[in-house]
Design a protein around this motif. Structure first.
Motif, PDB file in Angstrom:
ATOM      1  N   THR A  33     -16.578  78.361  12.941  1.00  0.00           N
ATOM      2  CA  THR A  33     -16.751  77.251  12.000  1.00  0.00           C
ATOM      3  C   THR A  33     -16.616  77.765  10.573  1.00  0.00           C
ATOM      4  O   THR A  33     -16.677  78.971  10.314  1.00  0.00           O
ATOM      5  CB  THR A  33     -18.133  76.591  12.167  1.00  0.00           C
ATOM      6  N   ASN A  34     -16.493  76.833   9.654  1.00  0.00           N
ATOM      7  CA  ASN A  34     -16.409  77.182   8.239  1.00  0.00           C
ATOM      8  C   ASN A  34     -17.664  77.927   7.807  1.00  0.00           C
ATOM      9  O   ASN A  34     -17.601  78.894   7.049  1.00  0.00           O
ATOM     10  CB  ASN A  34     -16.205  75.905   7.411  1.00  0.00           C
ATOM     11  N   ALA A  35     -18.824  77.504   8.314  1.00  0.00           N
ATOM     12  CA  ALA A  35     -20.093  78.168   7.974  1.00  0.00           C
ATOM     13  C   ALA A  35     -20.115  79.598   8.523  1.00  0.00           C
ATOM     14  O   ALA A  35     -20.560  80.529   7.837  1.00  0.00           O
ATOM     15  CB  ALA A  35     -21.264  77.362   8.517  1.00  0.00           C
ATOM     16  N   GLU A  36     -19.646  79.793   9.759  1.00  0.00           N
ATOM     17  CA  GLU A  36     -19.601  81.140  10.343  1.00  0.00           C
ATOM     18  C   GLU A  36     -18.630  82.025   9.563  1.00  0.00           C
ATOM     19  O   GLU A  36     -18.890  83.213   9.350  1.00  0.00           O
ATOM     20  CB  GLU A  36     -19.187  81.074  11.815  1.00  0.00           C
ATOM     21  N   TRP A  37     -17.527  81.456   9.138  1.00  0.00           N
ATOM     22  CA  TRP A  37     -16.537  82.171   8.337  1.00  0.00           C
ATOM     23  C   TRP A  37     -17.169  82.623   7.026  1.00  0.00           C
ATOM     24  O   TRP A  37     -17.042  83.780   6.626  1.00  0.00           O
ATOM     25  CB  TRP A  37     -15.348  81.245   8.091  1.00  0.00           C
TER      26      TRP A  37
END
Length: 199
Positions: free
Chosen positions: A151-155
Motif C-alpha cells: 500500500t501507499n502507507a507501507e511504501w
C-alpha cells in the motif's frame, strides 16, 4: 422400433446430466484461469528480465580481465572449488569452442543451475522463483501486512521521514489499476523500469 435414442435425448434434456456438469465446470474453470495464466506469464517474463539483469551484473563483476568472456578460472572463482566441480559439466555444455562463456552463454549456465535443468533437476516453480528472488524478498519487506500488496502507507514507511516527491510519483505511476496499492506485477514493473531522471 427402438425408442432408446429418444429416451436418452429426453433424459439429457430434462435431468441434470453428468456430462453437462463436466462441460459447464470446464468452461467456468477455463474462464477463471484465463486472467491467472496471463498474470503468471507476465510474472514469469518479469522474473526472467530481473534474472538476466542480475546475470549481467555478476558477469561484469567476475570478468576480471575485461575481455567480455568468462574463463573456467573465473567461473571457478564464482562457485568455489566444490561448487565449480559440480557445475563444470554445465559450463562445458554451454561454453563455445574457445572454452569460455559469453554473457549469453553465462546467462544460460546460470539459468540451468538456478532455475533447474542443469543436471536433470526439475525447473523451479514460479511461486518459488518469486519467493526466493531478490525482488520477491524486497516485496515481502515492503508488504508489512502480508496481504500480497504494497500500500501507499507501507511504501511510505520504508523511507526515513516521508518519501520525496520523486518516490511518490514512482509509486503513483506504478499503480496501474489505481487502487492505491502495488501487486507483485506492478511492484516488479516498477523495480525493473529505467530510473526517472531527476529534474
Amino acid at each position: 422400433m427402438d425408442d432408446k435414442p429418444h429416451r436418452l435425448r429426453d433424459t439429457c434434456a430434462t435431468e441434470s446430466h453428468p456430462m453437462k456438469k463436466i462441460f459447464l465446470f470446464t468452461i467456468a474453470a477455463a474462464f477463471l484461469a484465463g486472467p491467472a495464466q496471463a498474470d503468471d506469464k507476465k510474472l514469469e517474463a518479469l522474473l526472467d528480465k530481473a534474472f538476466d539483469k542480475e546475470q549481467t551484473r555478476i558477469f561484469k563483476g567476475r570478468d576480471k580481465d575485461g575481455d567480455g568472456s568468462m574463463s573456467r578460472g573465473e567461473f571457478t572463482s564464482l562457485y568455489g572449488e566444490g561448487g565449480a566441480k559440480r557445475w563444470l559439466p554445465v559450463f562445458d555444455k554451454h561454453a563455445g569452442k574457445d572454452k569460455a562463456l559469453s554473457l549469453k552463454e553465462f546467462s544460460a549456465v546460470r539459468r540451468d543451475i538456478h532455475l533447474g535443468g542443469g543436471n536433470g533437476e526439475r525447473p523451479v516453480a514460479l511461486e518459488n522463483r518469486f519467493k526466493f528472488s531478490r525482488q520477491g524478498k524486497m516485496f515481502r519487506t515492503y508488504d508489512k501486512s502480508g496481504d500480497g500488496k504494497v500500500t501507499n502507507a507501507e511504501w511510505a514507511q520504508m523511507f526515513e521521514g516521508k518519501p520525496n516527491a520523486a518516490r511518490l510519483a514512482q509509486f503513483k505511476s506504478a499503480d496501474g489499476n489505481k487502487d492505491g496499492a502495488l501487486d507483485r506485477i506492478e511492484f516488479l514493473e516498477m523495480l525493473l523500469s529505467p530510473p526517472r531522471r531527476e529534474r
